[in-house]
Design an enzyme around this catalytic site. Structure first.
Site, PDB file in Angstrom:
ATOM      1  N   GLY B  71      -6.966 -18.160  30.381  1.00  0.00           N
ATOM      2  CA  GLY B  71      -8.295 -17.033  30.445  1.00  0.00           C
ATOM      3  C   GLY B  71      -9.470 -17.502  29.883  1.00  0.00           C
ATOM      4  CB  ALA B 200      -0.464 -19.266  34.885  1.00  0.00           C
ATOM      5  CG  HIS B 201       0.251 -16.478  29.838  1.00  0.00           C
ATOM      6  ND1 HIS B 201       0.185 -15.113  28.805  1.00  0.00           N
ATOM      7  CD2 HIS B 201      -1.141 -17.003  29.510  1.00  0.00           C
ATOM      8  CE1 HIS B 201      -0.686 -15.248  28.440  1.00  0.00           C
ATOM      9  NE2 HIS B 201      -1.534 -16.235  28.801  1.00  0.00           N
ATOM     10  CB  THR B 237      -6.254 -36.271  32.197  1.00  0.00           C
ATOM     11  OG1 THR B 237      -6.921 -37.266  31.898  1.00  0.00           O
ATOM     12  CG2 THR B 237      -5.151 -36.387  32.956  1.00  0.00           C
ATOM     13  CB  CYS B 324      -7.408 -10.961  19.434  1.00  0.00           C
ATOM     14  SG  CYS B 324      -6.818 -12.572  21.000  1.00  0.00           S
TER      15      CYS B 324
END
Lengths: 85, 398
Positions: B71, B200-201, B237, B324
């Protein structure tokens, strides 16, 4: 280089800021979807396209009509004249 | 000892179906998606299927989804990519004061690069006032970025209203929807945003996969240069297993969203009700317009870190602000923006629920948490003269 102005294209592919060689991949993909005689306009900021697009046209038998310049990108015009590609 | 994981805004456990979907791409399906032979084609197909699932989750076209590593990368990409693409039209960017560090630090980078940045104030619930957005717009404004919801205080921002203003003024609108995507309905067309970040997490997918939605036809300067991955807009990749996992997680989130929201909201409401019975504890963020799995508070006279430590000794895992800020042991700028005094902001605690939590977990928490508060207040020099916690004059009226 042949310059053209206010040319009406049938289809436009805006690939400004997309990385090389997207200009060739997109050209290949878009031209396949056109009818013979139709014109594709490609918008790109990639300087290498100045050589690559006319060369691609020569190689594939399509007509490179010319180019135009906007403030921060180029416009290339290609007429589908080749078979397949 | 019971283990209660109440820190789902930090991250989530991987859904077992997501892990199963990812496994072949760690093993036999290891191909590079750009390779022309079948291994490459399989990897490429898997990425495109994932792209379709992620797009469907936010009601977008697959071609508008650019996969990123996180993100934070999506937020950096949005701010820097649009600022650079639009700099000929103006050099003014608007962000809110309650954004994630990946937005605030990107905004600071833009300031150092010659852009002007307006940091929007928020009300006591952390909400941006659309009228203030309107008043902050100048002829130079090219981009507005306001988070869909804050992971620290849970408040859901009026993005639709801000989008209407941005559209009227022909200004690009980005929203950091990391905290909302996959957790509550997110529809890019309904919200009216031009760009949207997700990861996604936050919805039971893997770490290492995020995405940026970029409205069709919008130009964006790449953040990472290299090859033609992601349509020539993000090189490197692809992390195929993580992208496949994100796709599966998106599919599951879409199908199970109603059930998940109901489950978490029920537990969240029990936590809020019980915690607010403790004297001198205040809910942060909006009481109603908030994430269904999010309960955040400030506790007077004690520090968030001390609460976290004692909670973890009881097997309860929570957070004291953003992941954070929590590490940096400093008052959260988000809480300070709400007008909460610095000393009180030190007593920040965030509980975020998930599908692995049960009513029994909440029962256990309701029993343990007041005891922890009492113990810490007995030791706190700031609570001197209070005797037993909860007795005495309330000194914070914010």
């Amino acid at each position: 280089m042949k310059f053209v102005h206010d040319l009406k294209a049938d289809v436009t592919a805006d690939i400004v800021y997309m990385m090389c060689p997207m200009h060739l991949l997109k050209l290949d993909e878009m031209i396949k979807g056109l009818e013979k005689g139709q014109v594709l306009e490609i918008l790109t900021d990639y300087d290498g396209a100045l050589e690559d697009i006319p060369q691609w046209c020569e190689k594939t038998g399509n007509e490179f009509i010319g180019m135009d310049e906007d403030e921060d990108y180029y416009k290339f015009y290609v007429k589908k004249t080749g078979n397949g590609q | 000892m019971r283990k209660c994981y109440f820190d789902h805004v930090a991250t989530n456990p991987l859904h077992p179906d997501v892990l199963n979907a990812m496994m072949p791409y760690f093993k036999e399906e290891f191909g590079n998606p750009l390779s022309v032979y079948d291994l490459g084609i399989n990897a490429r197909d898997a990425i495109e299927n994932a792209r379709a699932s992620v797009a469907s989750l936010i009601n977008a076209k697959p071609s508008t989804i650019i996969f990123t590593s996180s993100g934070a990368e999506a937020n950096n990409f949005a701010l820097r990519g649009i600022a650079l693409a639009k700099q000929n039209q103006g050099k003014h960017v608007i962000v809110s004061k309650v954004e994630h560090h990946s937005i605030l630090n990107s905004a600071r980078f833009l300031e150092k690069s010659g852009f002007a940045v307006t940091y929007l104030p928020v009300d006591k619930y952390g909400l941006v006032d659309p009228d203030v957005v309107k008043d902050s717009i100048t002829k130079e404004t090219i981009l507005i970025s306001v988070a869909h919801a804050s992971s620290e205080i849970g408040s859901i921002e009026p993005i639709k209203e801000i989008a209407a203003i941005a559209k009227e003024k022909n200004i690009i609108l980005h929203t950091d929807a990391v905290a909302t995507t996959g957790n509550i309905p997110v529809d890019v067309k309904e919200l009216g945003v031009d760009l949207l970040s997700m990861t996604a997490h936050q919805f039971y997918g893997p770490k290492g996969a995020g995405a940026l939605y970029v409205r069709e036809g919008l130009r964006i300067v790449p953040l990472i240069y290299g090859g033609i991955q992601e349509g020539g807009r993000r090189a490197g990749t692809e992390n195929v297993p993580a992208i496949v996992g994100m796709g599966k997680a998106a599919e599951l989130a879409k199908n199970e969203m109603g059930r998940r929201m109901e489950h978490c909201k029920k537990l969240r409401d029990r936590i809020i009700e019980s915690v607010l019975k403790i004297p001198n504890v205040y809910l942060t963020g909006h009481p109603e317009k908030r994430l269904p799995h999010h309960a955040s508070f400030v506790v007077e006279f004690i520090e968030g870190e001390a609460m976290l430590l004692m909670l973890s000794m009881k097997g309860i895992y929570a957070a004291s602000g953003s992941a954070c800020s929590s590490k940096a042991l400093k008052s959260s700028p988000v809480l300070l923006s709400l007008g909460i005094p610095s000393a009180l902001a030190q007593g920040s605690i965030v509980f975020s629920l998930g599908m692995d939590n049960t009513d029994e977990d909440v029962d256990y928490f309701i029993n343990e948490f007041p005891q922890i508060i009492n113990k810490l207040r007995e030791m706190s020099p700031f609570a001197k003269g209070w005797g037993k916690a909860g007795e005495g004059e309330k000194c914070y009226t914010g």
